[in-house]
Design a protein around this motif. Sequence first.
Motif, PDB file in Angstrom:
ATOM      1  N   GLN A  45       0.805  -1.221   0.000  1.00 52.81           N
ATOM      2  CA  GLN A  45       0.000   0.000   0.000  1.00 52.81           C
ATOM      3  C   GLN A  45       0.839   1.274   0.000  1.00 52.81           C
ATOM      4  OE1 GLN A  45      -3.368   0.082  -0.356  1.00 52.81           O
ATOM      5  NE2 GLN A  45      -3.093  -2.110  -0.747  1.00 52.81           N
ATOM      6  N   ASP A  47       2.802   3.877  -1.653  1.00 53.99           N
ATOM      7  CA  ASP A  47       3.070   4.316  -3.021  1.00 53.99           C
ATOM      8  C   ASP A  47       4.473   4.890  -3.198  1.00 53.99           C
ATOM      9  OD1 ASP A  47       0.583   3.586  -4.188  1.00 53.99           O
ATOM     10  OD2 ASP A  47      -0.355   5.278  -3.152  1.00 53.99           O
ATOM     11  N   GLN A 224       0.402   0.463 -11.075  1.00 50.65           N
ATOM     12  CA  GLN A 224      -0.811  -0.345 -11.274  1.00 50.65           C
ATOM     13  C   GLN A 224      -0.567  -1.442 -12.292  1.00 50.65           C
ATOM     14  OE1 GLN A 224      -4.544   1.488 -12.235  1.00 50.65           O
ATOM     15  NE2 GLN A 224      -4.779   2.352 -10.182  1.00 50.65           N
ATOM     16  N   TYR A 255      -9.237  -1.003 -17.976  1.00 48.45           N
ATOM     17  CA  TYR A 255      -9.078   0.069 -16.992  1.00 48.45           C
ATOM     18  C   TYR A 255      -7.703   0.718 -17.028  1.00 48.45           C
ATOM     19  CZ  TYR A 255     -13.755  -0.739 -15.308  1.00 48.45           C
ATOM     20  OH  TYR A 255     -15.120  -0.817 -15.244  1.00 48.45           O
ATOM     21  N   THR A 256      -6.678  -0.027 -17.391  1.00 48.49           N
ATOM     22  CA  THR A 256      -5.378   0.643 -17.526  1.00 48.49           C
ATOM     23  C   THR A 256      -5.330   1.467 -18.821  1.00 48.49           C
ATOM     24  OG1 THR A 256      -4.403  -1.366 -18.500  1.00 48.49           O
ATOM     25  CG2 THR A 256      -4.064  -1.012 -16.123  1.00 48.49           C
ATOM     26  N   ALA A 278      -1.067   6.534 -11.975  1.00 50.06           N
ATOM     27  CA  ALA A 278      -1.976   5.622 -11.259  1.00 50.06           C
ATOM     28  C   ALA A 278      -1.233   4.949 -10.110  1.00 50.06           C
ATOM     29  CB  ALA A 278      -2.541   4.586 -12.212  1.00 50.06           C
ATOM     30  N   LYS A 279      -1.937   4.733  -8.995  1.00 49.55           N
ATOM     31  CA  LYS A 279      -1.294   4.247  -7.773  1.00 49.55           C
ATOM     32  C   LYS A 279      -1.698   2.813  -7.443  1.00 49.55           C
ATOM     33  CE  LYS A 279      -1.226   8.837  -5.680  1.00 49.55           C
ATOM     34  NZ  LYS A 279      -1.760   9.702  -4.599  1.00 49.55           N
ATOM     35  N   SER A 281      -2.049   1.835  -4.533  1.00 54.02           N
ATOM     36  CA  SER A 281      -2.960   1.926  -3.378  1.00 54.02           C
ATOM     37  C   SER A 281      -4.387   2.233  -3.813  1.00 54.02           C
ATOM     38  CB  SER A 281      -2.474   3.001  -2.404  1.00 54.02           C
ATOM     39  OG  SER A 281      -2.527   4.271  -3.031  1.00 54.02           O
ATOM     40  N   GLU A 282      -4.569   2.519  -5.088  1.00 48.37           N
ATOM     41  CA  GLU A 282      -5.917   2.821  -5.606  1.00 48.37           C
ATOM     42  C   GLU A 282      -6.164   1.966  -6.835  1.00 48.37           C
ATOM     43  OE1 GLU A 282      -5.676   7.012  -6.337  1.00 48.37           O
ATOM     44  OE2 GLU A 282      -5.636   7.525  -4.193  1.00 48.37           O
ATOM     45  N   MET A 283      -6.274   0.663  -6.624  1.00 53.36           N
ATOM     46  CA  MET A 283      -6.425  -0.264  -7.745  1.00 53.36           C
ATOM     47  C   MET A 283      -7.824  -0.139  -8.354  1.00 53.36           C
ATOM     48  SD  MET A 283      -3.598  -2.110  -8.179  1.00 53.36           S
ATOM     49  CE  MET A 283      -3.883  -3.829  -8.652  1.00 53.36           C
ATOM     50  N   PRO A 284      -7.971  -0.513  -9.618  1.00 54.12           N
ATOM     51  CA  PRO A 284      -9.312  -0.520 -10.216  1.00 54.12           C
ATOM     52  C   PRO A 284     -10.249  -1.419  -9.414  1.00 54.12           C
ATOM     53  CG  PRO A 284      -7.622  -0.929 -11.894  1.00 54.12           C
ATOM     54  CD  PRO A 284      -6.931  -0.948 -10.561  1.00 54.12           C
ATOM     55  N   ALA A 285     -11.546  -1.144  -9.505  1.00 52.57           N
ATOM     56  CA  ALA A 285     -12.535  -1.793  -8.631  1.00 52.57           C
ATOM     57  C   ALA A 285     -12.597  -3.306  -8.810  1.00 52.57           C
ATOM     58  CB  ALA A 285     -13.920  -1.185  -8.885  1.00 52.57           C
TER      59      ALA A 285
END
Lengths: 296, 296, 296
Positions: A45, A47, A224, A255-256, A278-279, A281-285
């Motif tokens: 997590q 970044d 990501q 999504y990428t 893109a991080k 810690s904030e992955m696609p849903a």
Amino acid sequence: MAYSTIRYEIDDGIVRLTLNRPERMNAFTVEMCDELVDAYARASQDDGIGAIVVTGEGKAFCAGMDLSVDGNVFGLDETLSPTIEDMRDKLDDPAIHAGVRDTGGRVTLAMYDCLKPIVGAVNGVAVGIGSTMLLPMDFRLASHTARFGFVFGKLGITLEACSSWFLPRIVGLEQALEWGYRADIFDAREALEKKLVRSLHAPDTLMEDACAFARSLVKDRSPQSIALIRQMLWRNSAEPRPIEAHRIESLAVFYTSIADGKEGVRAFREKRPPRFSAKASEMPAFYPWDRPPERG
Amino acid sequence: MAYSTIRYEIDDGIVRLTLNRPERMNAFTVEMCDELVDAYARASQDDGIGAIVVTGEGKAFCAGMDLSVDGNVFGLDETLSPTIEDMRDKLDDPAIHAGVRDTGGRVTLAMYDCLKPIVGAVNGVAVGIGSTMLLPMDFRLASHTARFGFVFGKLGITLEACSSWFLPRIVGLEQALEWGYRADIFDAREALEKKLVRSLHAPDTLMEDACAFARSLVKDRSPQSIALIRQMLWRNSAEPRPIEAHRIESLAVFYTSIADGKEGVRAFREKRPPRFSAKASEMPAFYPWDRPPERG
Amino acid sequence: MAYSTIRYEIDDGIVRLTLNRPERMNAFTVEMCDELVDAYARASQDDGIGAIVVTGEGKAFCAGMDLSVDGNVFGLDETLSPTIEDMRDKLDDPAIHAGVRDTGGRVTLAMYDCLKPIVGAVNGVAVGIGSTMLLPMDFRLASHTARFGFVFGKLGITLEACSSWFLPRIVGLEQALEWGYRADIFDAREALEKKLVRSLHAPDTLMEDACAFARSLVKDRSPQSIALIRQMLWRNSAEPRPIEAHRIESLAVFYTSIADGKEGVRAFREKRPPRFSAKASEMPAFYPWDRPPERG
């Protein structure tokens, strides 16, 4: 969480994770298990870091479970009588979690779930859990002085730390059976020949080489993209059918492609390095995509 | 069960299992299938033996299915019209069992379920089922004079004996496809290069070498530990997720740690060889852990 | 279907499938996806051909996705918000099919379903989908001048075309992770050393060598036997238990033994080449054996 059995140090985007009980040859304990699980989740997590390098303090990497402790040396609650149904339905029950679950497996499942590449810098003896905790790493670099051993059979116990899943994937089933039965200590040359380790290094350049290699993997990359590639390779490759990979890859490319992929294509056209944002810690849903009870 | 197509001889803790139809180059028959299934189950439960070495009487290992018999040479009941549903739901139906199930597969599934390490001593020609019955062995040692062949395609039939599952695990998918398509006979050198066999031996030392190797694997080992390591590697490594290995390994470490594991740790501390007492014929209650319909 | 981006030419029982946009280094487009899916299905059902050889027109094999098109370069509908449930339940929904599903995966799933052996003749640069579309081939032969690259990470996207399933099966998980992270271009020698390709060839003999190799695999073989061997190896080897292979193999041996198997055994006894007549376009009723939702 403050760590007492390991060190977690960030150096230019890399976490150096050091097993730190040199007076006990970094022998593994329940406390070290809890700290390693925490450290891998934390690195996932964070970044600020791109990859993880794991080594041992002093001459050993990890001499295995600390067999000098009192009571059940594996930390198990001998008053229980766990069943296969318990393991399927109650894995997170506190009594099962603390008294039955293999501590090595708790660490390797955290490594499996990790979103950053993990590089081992095996600086010396790596025996028992010291060997099996290497297996979920992406790459294992070793000192010429390293030694390995899946020695569980000598103690009358069995493979652990999910090594019955990981080891055949790395060295093949026949070699895994042989090392499991032999249960002896073998040297770095055999580990290299049988492809347990990627390369051998001089003891005094091992850590430097491992960090440089780890950096080379993630430099100018989207965190990501890296995280998805790691998770997709481990998980999708073990599915019974490629259509399962197709479901996940379609979402991953979708999504990428509307996030860091736009910058990537632009940079490619403009022949310049990309600047990804893109991080991990904030992955696609759609991540994580495993449904219960498949998740670790 | 008295055997007429094989010999089952115990020598210092090792079963020597010999295919014994030398006048027919040990060609495989339905009777040999039944006897081999019985022999592997018997060796599994015989606490007097630690491992199994398999060879052929005379010059050949096994020349394949005996194609000289009358009627359907594979022993199949041509009046049936089996469906995929039959194979999923009625595998033990007597008509399906006798008239549809592949006899080679019945043997290799018994080998897969076996609780003792199996070492092949491939003394000569091993063709068709002679090659595919080698695949669930833990290790294949071969004479320089051995020859192999997945020749089913030449007969217009297909891979059998679960070789479509076992062969790619040993030599990789591309090599499995090539041998399946080529369907020709190849020599011991190719088998070694492509890792179908572990090592080549002079014809007159092969059996001695194989027995010594088999003994080295089980000497001073707990038979329960060996049995669990074998079953866990084959089964857990094929699961889609490592969490499935974790469930089984946790129970395996739990129950061995309170049995032979106690003696193993004591012996380790006292720097002496262990004296294990747990038996393969009395496995912990969680074995076998496969639920229907996963079991063979 | 008339093709505008590929050529489909039959030569003595072999289809030569040529990526045919040499002015764009055979870069991949949605149209090429549709044409390749059609071509593999057509070759599967064409009893006049035994195997497929795939190459590129001109100097390149395939330079990857054509990044010069307008809008979403991957052909995706950015107005959608697909979920993992969509991919599990609505894969054939027209909006998902056209706007979300990875086009590379649609091609490789068609290759996976193909009933004929596929041989790659990699004549030059094979990058991105140019590399990943090689993976479901049975064999990859390459020119000394070929180059490869799983370059998705440089673009900020991920592995596709089911390569997260196929690539580790061919080169192992560690190598797949390395190429996925590195995302760079590598040469034919590395591809050979790491077993991505089977053999290297002079540019001017590559196609001839590939066609000769493809013919050698299917000469005097039953097309049904070949088709079943191919499908059984890919599918059965990925099952969690060998009993699943046993179900399919039993049916495969049963139905081939009463069809081309009879001629095969007769020809073997009479020491003459067999004359097989069963057709790949008329497979036994148990094929395809995958149940929804396992099918691709």
